[in-house]
Design a protein around this motif. Structure first.
Motif, short mmCIF file in Angstrom:
data_model
loop_
_atom_site.label_atom_id
_atom_site.label_comp_id
_atom_site.label_asym_id
_atom_site.label_seq_id
_atom_site.Cartn_x
_atom_site.Cartn_y
_atom_site.Cartn_z
N ARG A 77 0.93 -1.43 0.41
CA ARG A 77 -0.01 0.14 0.40
C ARG A 77 0.93 1.39 0.00
O ARG A 77 0.30 2.45 -0.37
CB ARG A 77 -0.79 0.50 0.89
N LYS A 124 -8.97 5.28 -10.38
CA LYS A 124 -9.15 3.48 -9.83
C LYS A 124 -8.82 3.68 -8.89
O LYS A 124 -9.51 2.84 -7.66
CB LYS A 124 -8.67 2.67 -11.11
N ALA A 125 -7.59 4.19 -8.44
CA ALA A 125 -7.35 4.57 -6.67
C ALA A 125 -8.13 4.97 -5.59
O ALA A 125 -8.23 3.96 -4.29
CB ALA A 125 -6.15 5.13 -6.38
N ILE A 172 -11.25 4.02 -5.89
CA ILE A 172 -12.10 2.86 -5.49
C ILE A 172 -11.82 1.53 -4.30
O ILE A 172 -12.86 1.74 -3.59
CB ILE A 172 -12.56 1.97 -6.63
N THR A 173 -10.96 1.71 -3.81
CA THR A 173 -10.19 0.58 -3.22
C THR A 173 -9.45 1.56 -2.25
O THR A 173 -9.14 1.14 -1.58
CB THR A 173 -9.43 -0.59 -4.05
N ASP A 174 -9.83 2.71 -1.97
CA ASP A 174 -9.35 3.43 -1.01
C ASP A 174 -9.44 3.13 0.39
O ASP A 174 -8.48 2.69 1.53
CB ASP A 174 -9.35 4.93 -0.85
N GLU A 228 -11.11 -0.24 1.70
CA GLU A 228 -10.55 -1.27 1.55
C GLU A 228 -9.25 -1.27 1.81
O GLU A 228 -8.88 -2.03 2.90
CB GLU A 228 -10.32 -2.56 0.07
N GLU A 229 -8.15 -0.36 1.35
CA GLU A 229 -6.95 -0.40 1.83
C GLU A 229 -6.72 -0.26 3.06
O GLU A 229 -5.50 -0.31 4.14
CB GLU A 229 -6.26 0.53 1.01
#
Length: 575
Positions: free
Chosen positions: A333, A539-540, A542-544, A546-547
């Motif tokens: 990450r 696209k980062a 979208i997973t912000d 979750e990370e």
């Protein structure tokens, strides 16, 4: 046959792993100290995200940063005039100065100071994360900072300027102050965020009966907004110091921030028992280096180096492992975050113009009875007004209409406004060159055009800071492993150094009449980076969340059954 296969698999997957400090392998478990139920998928769609309460200790750290930034901006505000112009015959002076070294030397030295202040955080971060911890590092470097302030103040008195001591004293002072600034800067922003301990979202019912989702993301955003607001309140000290340099001289302009730094040291010492303090990890660089080295030897990259995977695939390598699964995910990450930071140097190049070349431009315009370098204070004034508006009105409104403005979107907006600021500044510089009496060769003399035209340049830069600079600090903190918070923050600050290198490359064009093309070139480059940045990283967002949910749970100790190990093993083999 089946029993023999089961025994072989269990023996392979249950290889013991020794973790540092005898800790159990951390899990991805939710925060056990939640103050409400976890939100469901439907809750995320229907309920607004809001910030949690900010801990009192965080405000104490913000107070420390206010004092330090009051000192930093108070002393650096007069630097350009101090170096560029000659010592006047009397005060109040029409154009204050001391060394008379010219604009190119002044811009070079102020650029070097910025470069030095943003490379030294690496040293401060290493000392904090590996050896002393954030608190002790801040305290030690505060004392070093104070020594540099004394040197700068003493060499700016009239007798020292007349004897030629101002220039060598200035060089020694900025080296010491820059070193100390790095030691403080790398650690104070992670320290303020560490005062908030919750790691997971939960639902809360407000007094009016409204249900909301309390998220760490919204809370960190608010903390860093407050933190940046405190920075800019402190930076208004440049208004006082630039007035002092014009009307009295440079020694009182530097004496004021020197005296203000004393409360900073007092707050650091007196507030020690209030802070949440995380101890230094110790071997984090060695650990990361070993992990990278092993990833080159093992097929599958970093994921293959997780102890849980090595236990199944390469159990003979486990004796070399000093990390856990979550450290691997945190490091991955962090690497993604560092790629995002690579776009910031051009942004900081835009930002740095307001502290040197825009100050010089204001000197070629009509400023009335105020010093030209007071113009740069429009930026913090705009931020003091705009940050609360963004925090209490704009961001909540965007959340309500389904546009939560995740980090990459905010940084993109910041880049756009920085490009707009440089484009506008190029237009104003062109107007200066077309104005009598000196046209495109003012050489520090005033053309008949008001410096008020520069106000939108500073306001646009201020807006860009809200979106890009604040979000960058937030992003650096959230994406860093707990053991590397200062290091990753220092890497974010290091992008300022590369901006300073770019600024050094532009020194040859920081002269009349080339400045229009310089501002135009910076604008075009920033606009191009804005588009490419969003294309590469949107696209980062979208997973912000979750990370960010990758957290350590060192208290939870779950027992994994043989059947679960076998099921996981077979699933991996069948992929």
């Amino acid at each position: 046959m089946q029993e023999e296969k089961k025994a072989d698999i269990v023996e392979t997957t249950n290889v013991p792993v020794t973790y540092e400090d005898d800790n159990f392998p951390p899990s991805y478990a939710q925060d056990e100290n939640l103050q409400g139920p976890e939100p469901t998928e439907q809750d995320w769609k229907e309920l607004p995200e809001v910030s949690d309460k900010i801990p009192k200790a965080a405000f104490l750290v913000i107070l420390v940063e206010f004092c330090e930034r009051f000192t930093y901006y108070g002393l650096s505000g007069p630097f350009q005039n101090y170096i560029q112009h000659k010592n006047p015959d009397y005060y109040p002076a029409e154009q204050p100065g001391a060394m008379g070294r010219g604009q190119q030397v002044a811009t070079s030295l102020t650029t070097f100071f910025q470069f030095w202040c943003y490379i030294t955080p690496i040293f401060g971060a290493i000392i904090a994360d590996q050896f002393l911890g954030k608190y002790k590092t801040i305290l030690i470097f505060s004392i070093v900072y104070f020594i540099g302030l004394i040197i700068l103040t003493l060499t700016s008195i009239p007798m020292a300027i007349d004897s030629g001591a101002a220039f060598p004293g200035f060089i020694v002072a900025i080296i010491i102050i820059g070193l100390a600034t790095g030691g403080i800067k790398a650690n104070v922003s992670p320290l303020v965020a560490e005062q908030y301990q919750s790691k997971s979202a939960y639902i809360k019912t407000l007094n009016n009966g409204k249900r909301v989702i309390i998220t760490p993301q919204a809370t960190y955003q608010k903390i860093f907004n407050y933190f940046y607001w405190g920075i800019n309140i402190g930076s208004l000290s440049a208004i006082a110091t630039t007035e002092l340099e014009k009307n009295v001289g440079f020694w009182p302009a530097y004496l004021l921030p020197t005296l203000m730094f004393i409360p900073c040291i007092i707050v650091v010492v007196m507030g020690r028992k209030q802070y949440v303090l995380n101890p230094p990890r110790g071997s984090v660089f060695v650990e990361a280096g070993r992990l990278f080295y092993l990833s080159w030897k093992v097929q599958g990259g970093l994921d293959a180096c997780k102890p849980s995977n090595l236990a199944r695939e390469r159990p003979e390598l486990l004796e070399r492992v000093t990390w856990d699964d979550i450290f691997v995910d945190e490091l991955k990450r962090t690497l993604k975050a560092c790629v995002v930071f690579c776009w910031f140097p051009i942004y900081w190049l835009c930002y740095s113009q307001m502290t040197n070349n825009l100050v010089s431009m204001a000197g070629t315009m009509l400023t009335g009875n105020v010093p030209n370098d007071i113009m740069q204070n429009i930026d913090p004034i705009a931020l003091i007004i705009l940050i609360p508006l963004m925090d209490s009105i704009v961001y909540p409104f965007l959340h309500r209409i389904g546009l939560p403005m995740r980090p990459i979107a905010r940084i993109t907006c910041g880049f756009f406004f920085a490009a707009a600021a440089m484009g506008y500044t190029a237009g104003i510089q062109s107007m200066v060159y077309k104005t009598a009496p000196y046209y495109d060769h003012p050489e520090g003399r005033q053309n008949w055009i008001s410096a008020a035209y520069l106000i939108p340049s500073y306001v646009l830069i201020a807006i860009s800071e809200i979106f890009a600079s604040i979000t960058g600090m937030e992003y650096a903190y959230k994406k860093a492993p707990q053991s590397m918070k200062s290091i990753v923050m220092a890497l974010f600050l290091l992008t300022n150094c590369f901006a300073s290198i770019l600024a050094f490359a532009l020194v040859s064009v920081t002269v009349d009449p080339k400045l229009v093309w310089m501002y135009t070139g910076i604008c075009g480059f920033m606009a191009l980076c804005t588009v490419l940045f969003y294309i590469c990283h949107h696209k980062a967002d979208i997973t912000d969340m979750e990370e960010d949910a990758i957290v350590r749970d060192t208290e939870r100790k779950e027992t994994v059954t043989d059947e679960e190990n076998i099921a996981e093993y077979e699933a991996t083999k069948n992929q």
